[in-house]
Design a protein around this motif. Structure first.
Motif, PDB file in Angstrom:
ATOM      1  N   LEU A 284      -5.197  13.111  26.619  1.00  0.00           N
ATOM      2  CA  LEU A 284      -4.817  12.034  25.882  1.00  0.00           C
ATOM      3  C   LEU A 284      -3.296  11.426  25.809  1.00  0.00           C
ATOM      4  O   LEU A 284      -2.619  12.045  25.488  1.00  0.00           O
ATOM      5  CB  LEU A 284      -5.135  12.371  24.162  1.00  0.00           C
ATOM      6  CG  LEU A 284      -6.775  12.861  24.041  1.00  0.00           C
ATOM      7  CD1 LEU A 284      -6.671  14.408  23.919  1.00  0.00           C
ATOM      8  CD2 LEU A 284      -7.171  12.458  22.635  1.00  0.00           C
TER       9      LEU A 284
ATOM     10  N   ALA B 247      -0.845   8.649  24.492  1.00  0.00           N
ATOM     11  CA  ALA B 247      -0.783   7.534  23.101  1.00  0.00           C
ATOM     12  C   ALA B 247       0.786   7.352  23.269  1.00  0.00           C
ATOM     13  O   ALA B 247       1.544   7.984  23.331  1.00  0.00           O
ATOM     14  CB  ALA B 247      -1.148   8.469  21.805  1.00  0.00           C
TER      15      ALA B 247
ATOM     16  N   VAL C 192      -0.601   7.400  18.312  1.00  0.00           N
ATOM     17  CA  VAL C 192      -0.067   8.751  18.395  1.00  0.00           C
ATOM     18  C   VAL C 192      -1.104   9.438  17.242  1.00  0.00           C
ATOM     19  O   VAL C 192      -1.717  10.777  17.507  1.00  0.00           O
ATOM     20  CB  VAL C 192       1.240   9.029  18.065  1.00  0.00           C
ATOM     21  CG1 VAL C 192       1.654  10.459  17.857  1.00  0.00           C
ATOM     22  CG2 VAL C 192       2.030   8.620  19.255  1.00  0.00           C
TER      23      VAL C 192
ATOM     24  N   ALA D 173      -4.652   9.773  18.669  1.00  0.00           N
ATOM     25  CA  ALA D 173      -4.829  10.752  19.606  1.00  0.00           C
ATOM     26  C   ALA D 173      -4.807  12.209  19.121  1.00  0.00           C
ATOM     27  O   ALA D 173      -5.585  12.964  19.613  1.00  0.00           O
ATOM     28  CB  ALA D 173      -3.818  10.685  20.680  1.00  0.00           C
ATOM     29  N   ASN D 174      -3.952  12.430  18.141  1.00  0.00           N
ATOM     30  CA  ASN D 174      -3.665  13.760  17.714  1.00  0.00           C
ATOM     31  C   ASN D 174      -5.016  14.118  16.772  1.00  0.00           C
ATOM     32  O   ASN D 174      -5.634  15.305  16.727  1.00  0.00           O
ATOM     33  CB  ASN D 174      -2.488  13.873  16.726  1.00  0.00           C
ATOM     34  CG  ASN D 174      -1.352  14.017  17.675  1.00  0.00           C
ATOM     35  OD1 ASN D 174      -1.227  14.477  18.794  1.00  0.00           O
ATOM     36  ND2 ASN D 174      -0.089  13.345  17.323  1.00  0.00           N
TER      37      ASN D 174
ATOM     38  N   ALA E   4      -7.807  14.780  19.136  1.00  0.00           N
ATOM     39  CA  ALA E   4      -7.622  16.143  19.971  1.00  0.00           C
ATOM     40  C   ALA E   4      -7.822  17.219  18.952  1.00  0.00           C
ATOM     41  O   ALA E   4      -8.548  18.137  19.443  1.00  0.00           O
ATOM     42  CB  ALA E   4      -6.082  16.121  20.337  1.00  0.00           C
TER      43      ALA E   4
ATOM     44  N   VAL F 100      -2.289  16.375  24.463  1.00  0.00           N
ATOM     45  CA  VAL F 100      -1.734  15.052  23.956  1.00  0.00           C
ATOM     46  C   VAL F 100      -0.401  14.608  24.789  1.00  0.00           C
ATOM     47  O   VAL F 100       0.453  15.574  24.427  1.00  0.00           O
ATOM     48  CB  VAL F 100      -1.792  14.935  22.487  1.00  0.00           C
ATOM     49  CG1 VAL F 100      -1.135  13.464  21.985  1.00  0.00           C
ATOM     50  CG2 VAL F 100      -3.055  15.135  21.799  1.00  0.00           C
TER      51      VAL F 100
ATOM     52  N   THR G 175       2.574  11.809  24.625  1.00  0.00           N
ATOM     53  CA  THR G 175       2.864  10.888  23.723  1.00  0.00           C
ATOM     54  C   THR G 175       4.072   9.949  24.511  1.00  0.00           C
ATOM     55  O   THR G 175       4.822  10.642  25.122  1.00  0.00           O
ATOM     56  CB  THR G 175       3.235  11.188  22.253  1.00  0.00           C
ATOM     57  OG1 THR G 175       4.546  12.038  22.292  1.00  0.00           O
ATOM     58  CG2 THR G 175       2.393  11.979  21.503  1.00  0.00           C
TER      59      THR G 175
END
Length: 770
Positions: free
Chosen positions: A534, A536, A550, A553-554, A557, A570, A572
């Motif tokens: 992912l 982000a 972010v 995505a977190n 995930a 992830v 970032t």
């Protein structure tokens, strides 16, 4: 109005008359609370720490999200802080009282030790560059040198020959010298003699307090600051002598800092932050910051040269983007391997190692990309640079830790510690090459290991792939003296290279497990392994910041990991290079026939009407880049993703203009899949779905902008995507793309779904809930 105009003109007239040489732009201002007394970037800029005057410590990650906070005794005032060069620890002075020091382990944000040797306020802290020592000074007229022994720091030396408060401490770049300043106006210099520091020189610097001290990051020279001004000292025939100074109208009452390469110094002067060139003949003032409304207390550069933090009595803490400021050589070398350094590699990055790598690199590999270099050519060059750098890191680690190799490409590694044993799970936690690992070992053999661990060794296969300079290290095994056979070792991360899986191909006492699927030829739930990558991006160099990527995505995930057993990563705020290199890493991994891969993008996107091409905007993409070489084009992304070795790939893009990923927008070609297979057993359904190669995509919109959403509430698309995940596939526990589409299809703008690359008819992407 006339009086205001006159006041402004007088103020402008009184400002220093130097020409501006720096570009300084405000990036972020922290909420005003109690004023900040100390603030620092960590060596690899993964953390940012600050302390406030009410003795509060705050720690932030790379995205400026607060991840740790500690409120000490307000009566002890704000603490001083220091990061270890390997970014393993944060030392925090005045933790619970004025005279103690907390050692915070950054990987789990735990206070693992409290150091107590001072009888009064701790005034400064610094780690040695080899990470072996921590020096602390205090108003109790002493300096203490602490020595690292495993995860503990023990008192090693104490210096008590001071007649007044000790104010500052600094190690030289090579740790040969250790310097202190005091309120008597003296600079005391110690020299390292066979691992211990001995008094070498004492200099009367001024007749007043010395408030600032910093050692040049690359040369044997240092600066001191006091009410008498700024003075530079240089090593000459084993003695430091004053060589330059600025004294007129410069009253330094607080600490200051060198830039990463030592070309600049920033210091506080009343309400200003002032910048000086230090590498010219004569110290020369060049620029300043005039944003604060009360006396400034300090400023700090980040090691990559991108940012400066300034703080003042007005309670403002401001992060500035500043250029041109050269990054440290250490930071540059780290970027060659995409900042993917193992703990052991970070620890060996001393001055000598950094210079060796920096001077040996082929300059053509590190030259900037120009408009005539294709993405493929650039990625190939960067890949070669990463491989070359990694090979040197691996060689340095082998030398530093005295590793031995044998003729059959096996390397032998000593243990650093045995941490503890879990008898129920029969796993021993150990430490080697600064990395924690688990060993599968029965109780009887574990007892033996505890008594002879210093003689035990870990072996690993050391293989170089064709065309590569670096090695792949795998198959970690523990060998215990007096016990036949070996035991599987599973490191938390590979101590030789971040990328690539750490697996063991050998077994000891237990036979490898065999699933019913392997016998029957039909897959079961456990045989399907799903990975998720992912990307982000919240922060951009040339575009407006976003608030939710972010977070989105977190959250996704976490949902995939906890409820679907997905191995999620992830990434970032990645640059274009970091994005391409991470996708390339996943493209070179080995996958099983039934493995799945989800790739997710959240952030800004753009569509170019001239090129008829959509782009994902990276954190370093330039708004003035007409040729779009600093953007990730959808064409390149399609090619890269399609060539990943994983058979089943689902690409999800929550970016503006994401629908232009494929010029032929499919709509509902996979709807009704569940109805078609409604009457067949679950295992057969899974078998049919994973039989064909899958290349599907889902985007949050077509050729249009998509909303970011309210801060902290997910984007509209991500919110519905998360809702789909939280239905866990319904009664059968199988979540298909068709079911995901039912949740996201009503989002405005309308999401787009389709296939790309080598997608085969009849394929689908499925997630199996745990």
């Amino acid at each position: 109005m006339k009086s205001i105009l006159i006041t402004i003109l007088i103020t402008l007239f009184l400002l220093p008359s130097y020409g501006q040489e720096l570009k300084i732009e405000e990036k972020k201002e922290f909420p005003k609370k109690s004023f900040v007394l100390d603030a620092r970037f960590s060596p690899f800029r993964n953390f940012f720490a600050l302390t406030r005057n009410n003795n509060c410590l705050e720690l932030y990650n790379r995205n400026w999200d607060q991840i740790f906070k500690h409120q000490g005794n307000p009566a002890s005032y704000a603490g001083v802080i220091a990061f270890s060069p390997d970014e393993k620890y944060l030392a925090y002075g005045r933790y619970k009282g004025k005279n103690d020091i907390a050692i915070i382990r950054l990987k789990d944000l735990k206070v693992i030790q409290t150091l107590r040797a001072h009888s009064y306020m701790v005034t400064d802290l610094q780690f040695s560059h080899d990470c072996n020592y921590l020096a602390s000074v205090s108003n109790d007229h002493t300096m203490v040198v602490w020595k690292a022994e495993g995860d503990n720091f023990v008192q090693f030396q104490k210096f008590e020959a001071y007649e007044d408060d000790v104010t500052n401490v600094a190690f030289s770049f090579d740790d040969k010298y250790l310097l202190t300043t005091d309120d008597d106006g003296f600079v005391t210099i110690y020299i390292n003699n066979r691992g211990e520091y001995r008094l070498s020189q004492k200099i009367k610097n001024s007749y007043s307090y010395i408030y600032g001290l910093d050692y040049h990051p690359q040369k044997n020279e240092f600066l001191t600051g006091s009410s008498s001004g700024l003075i530079k000292y240089k090593l000459d025939k084993n003695k430091f002598i004053p060589v330059d100074s600025i004294k007129e109208k410069l009253d330094i009452r607080h600490d200051f800092s060198y830039s990463p390469t030592g070309d600049l110094v920033s210091l506080s002067h009343y309400r200003e932050i002032r910048f000086f060139r230090t590498n010219d003949p004569g110290i020369r003032e060049i620029d300043g910051i005039f944003r604060h409304t009360d006396n400034t207390l300090g400023s700090r550069f980040s090691s990559d040269g991108q940012f400066l933090a300034s703080f003042a009595v007005d309670s403002a803490l401001i992060i500035w983007e500043i250029s041109p400021v050269e990054p440290s050589k250490r930071s540059v070398i780290s970027s060659w391997v995409n900042d993917n350094l193992t703990p052991a590699q970070r620890k060996i990055l001393t001055f000598d190692v950094v210079n060796d790598l920096y001077n040996r690199v082929d300059k053509s590999m590190v030259s900037p990309r120009d408009e005539f270099e294709t993405t493929e050519e650039y990625n190939k060059r960067r890949s070669a640079l990463e491989d070359w750098t990694l090979s040197l890191f691996q060689k340095k680690v082998e030398e530093r830790y005295s590793l031995k190799t044998t003729g059959d490409n096996t390397i032998s590694i000593p243990l650093q510690a045995v941490v503890g044993y879990n008898a129920d799970k029969q796993i021993y936690k150990i430490l080697f090459l600064e990395t924690e690992a688990g060993v599968e070992i029965p109780v009887k053999q574990a007892k033996k290991l505890k008594s002879v661990w210093t003689k035990a060794r870990i072996t690993a296969a050391r293989i170089r792939e064709e065309g590569k300079m670096s090695f792949t290290y795998s198959d970690f095994q523990l060998i215990i003296p007096g016990i036949s056979g070996s035991f599987n070792v599973t490191p938390v991360e590979n101590p030789f290279h971040i990328s690539g899986s750490v697996t063991s191909s050998r077994t000891t006492t237990n036979e490898p497990s065999v699933t019913s699927a392997q016998v029957s030829g039909q897959p079961d739930d456990q045989s399907i392994i799903t990975h998720a990558l992912l990307f982000a991006t919240n922060i951009y160099d040339s575009f407006s910041e976003l608030v939710n990527p972010v977070l989105d995505a977190n959250t996704i995930a976490a949902e995939l990991t906890e409820n679907y057993g997905v191995h999620a990563e992830v990434v970032t705020n990645a640059t274009l290079t970091q994005t391409a290199e991470k996708i390339r890493e996943y493209a070179t991994r080995a996958y099983n026939e039934s493995d799945n891969l989800i790739i997710f993008f959240a952030g800004h996107g753009v569509y170019d009407e001239v090129f008829k091409e959509g782009y994902v905007i990276s954190t370093d993409s330039r708004a003035d880049d007409i040729s779009k070489t600093s953007y990730l084009s959808h064409s390149n992304l399609r090619t890269m993703v399609n060539n990943i070795r994983c058979k089943h790939i689902f690409l999800v893009m929550d970016v503006c203009f994401g629908g232009t990923f494929d010029p032929y927008l499919a709509t509902s070609s996979h709807r009704g899949a569940m109805e078609m297979y409604a009457d067949i057993p679950k295992e057969e359904f899974i078998g049919r779905k994973i039989k064909y190669k899958t290349r599907l995509y889902l985007t949050s919109g077509g050729n249009e902008y998509v909303p970011d959403g309210r801060s902290g509430f997910h984007s509209p698309f991500a919110r519905r995507f998360i809702e789909a995940l939280r239905k866990y596939g319904g009664e059968d526990g199988i979540l298909t793309t068709n079911e995901i589409l039912q949740y996201v299809e009503k989002v405005n703008p309308q999401p787009r779904f389709g296939e790309f690359g080598d997608n085969e008819p009849g394929s689908d992407f499925i997630l199996i809930a745990k």
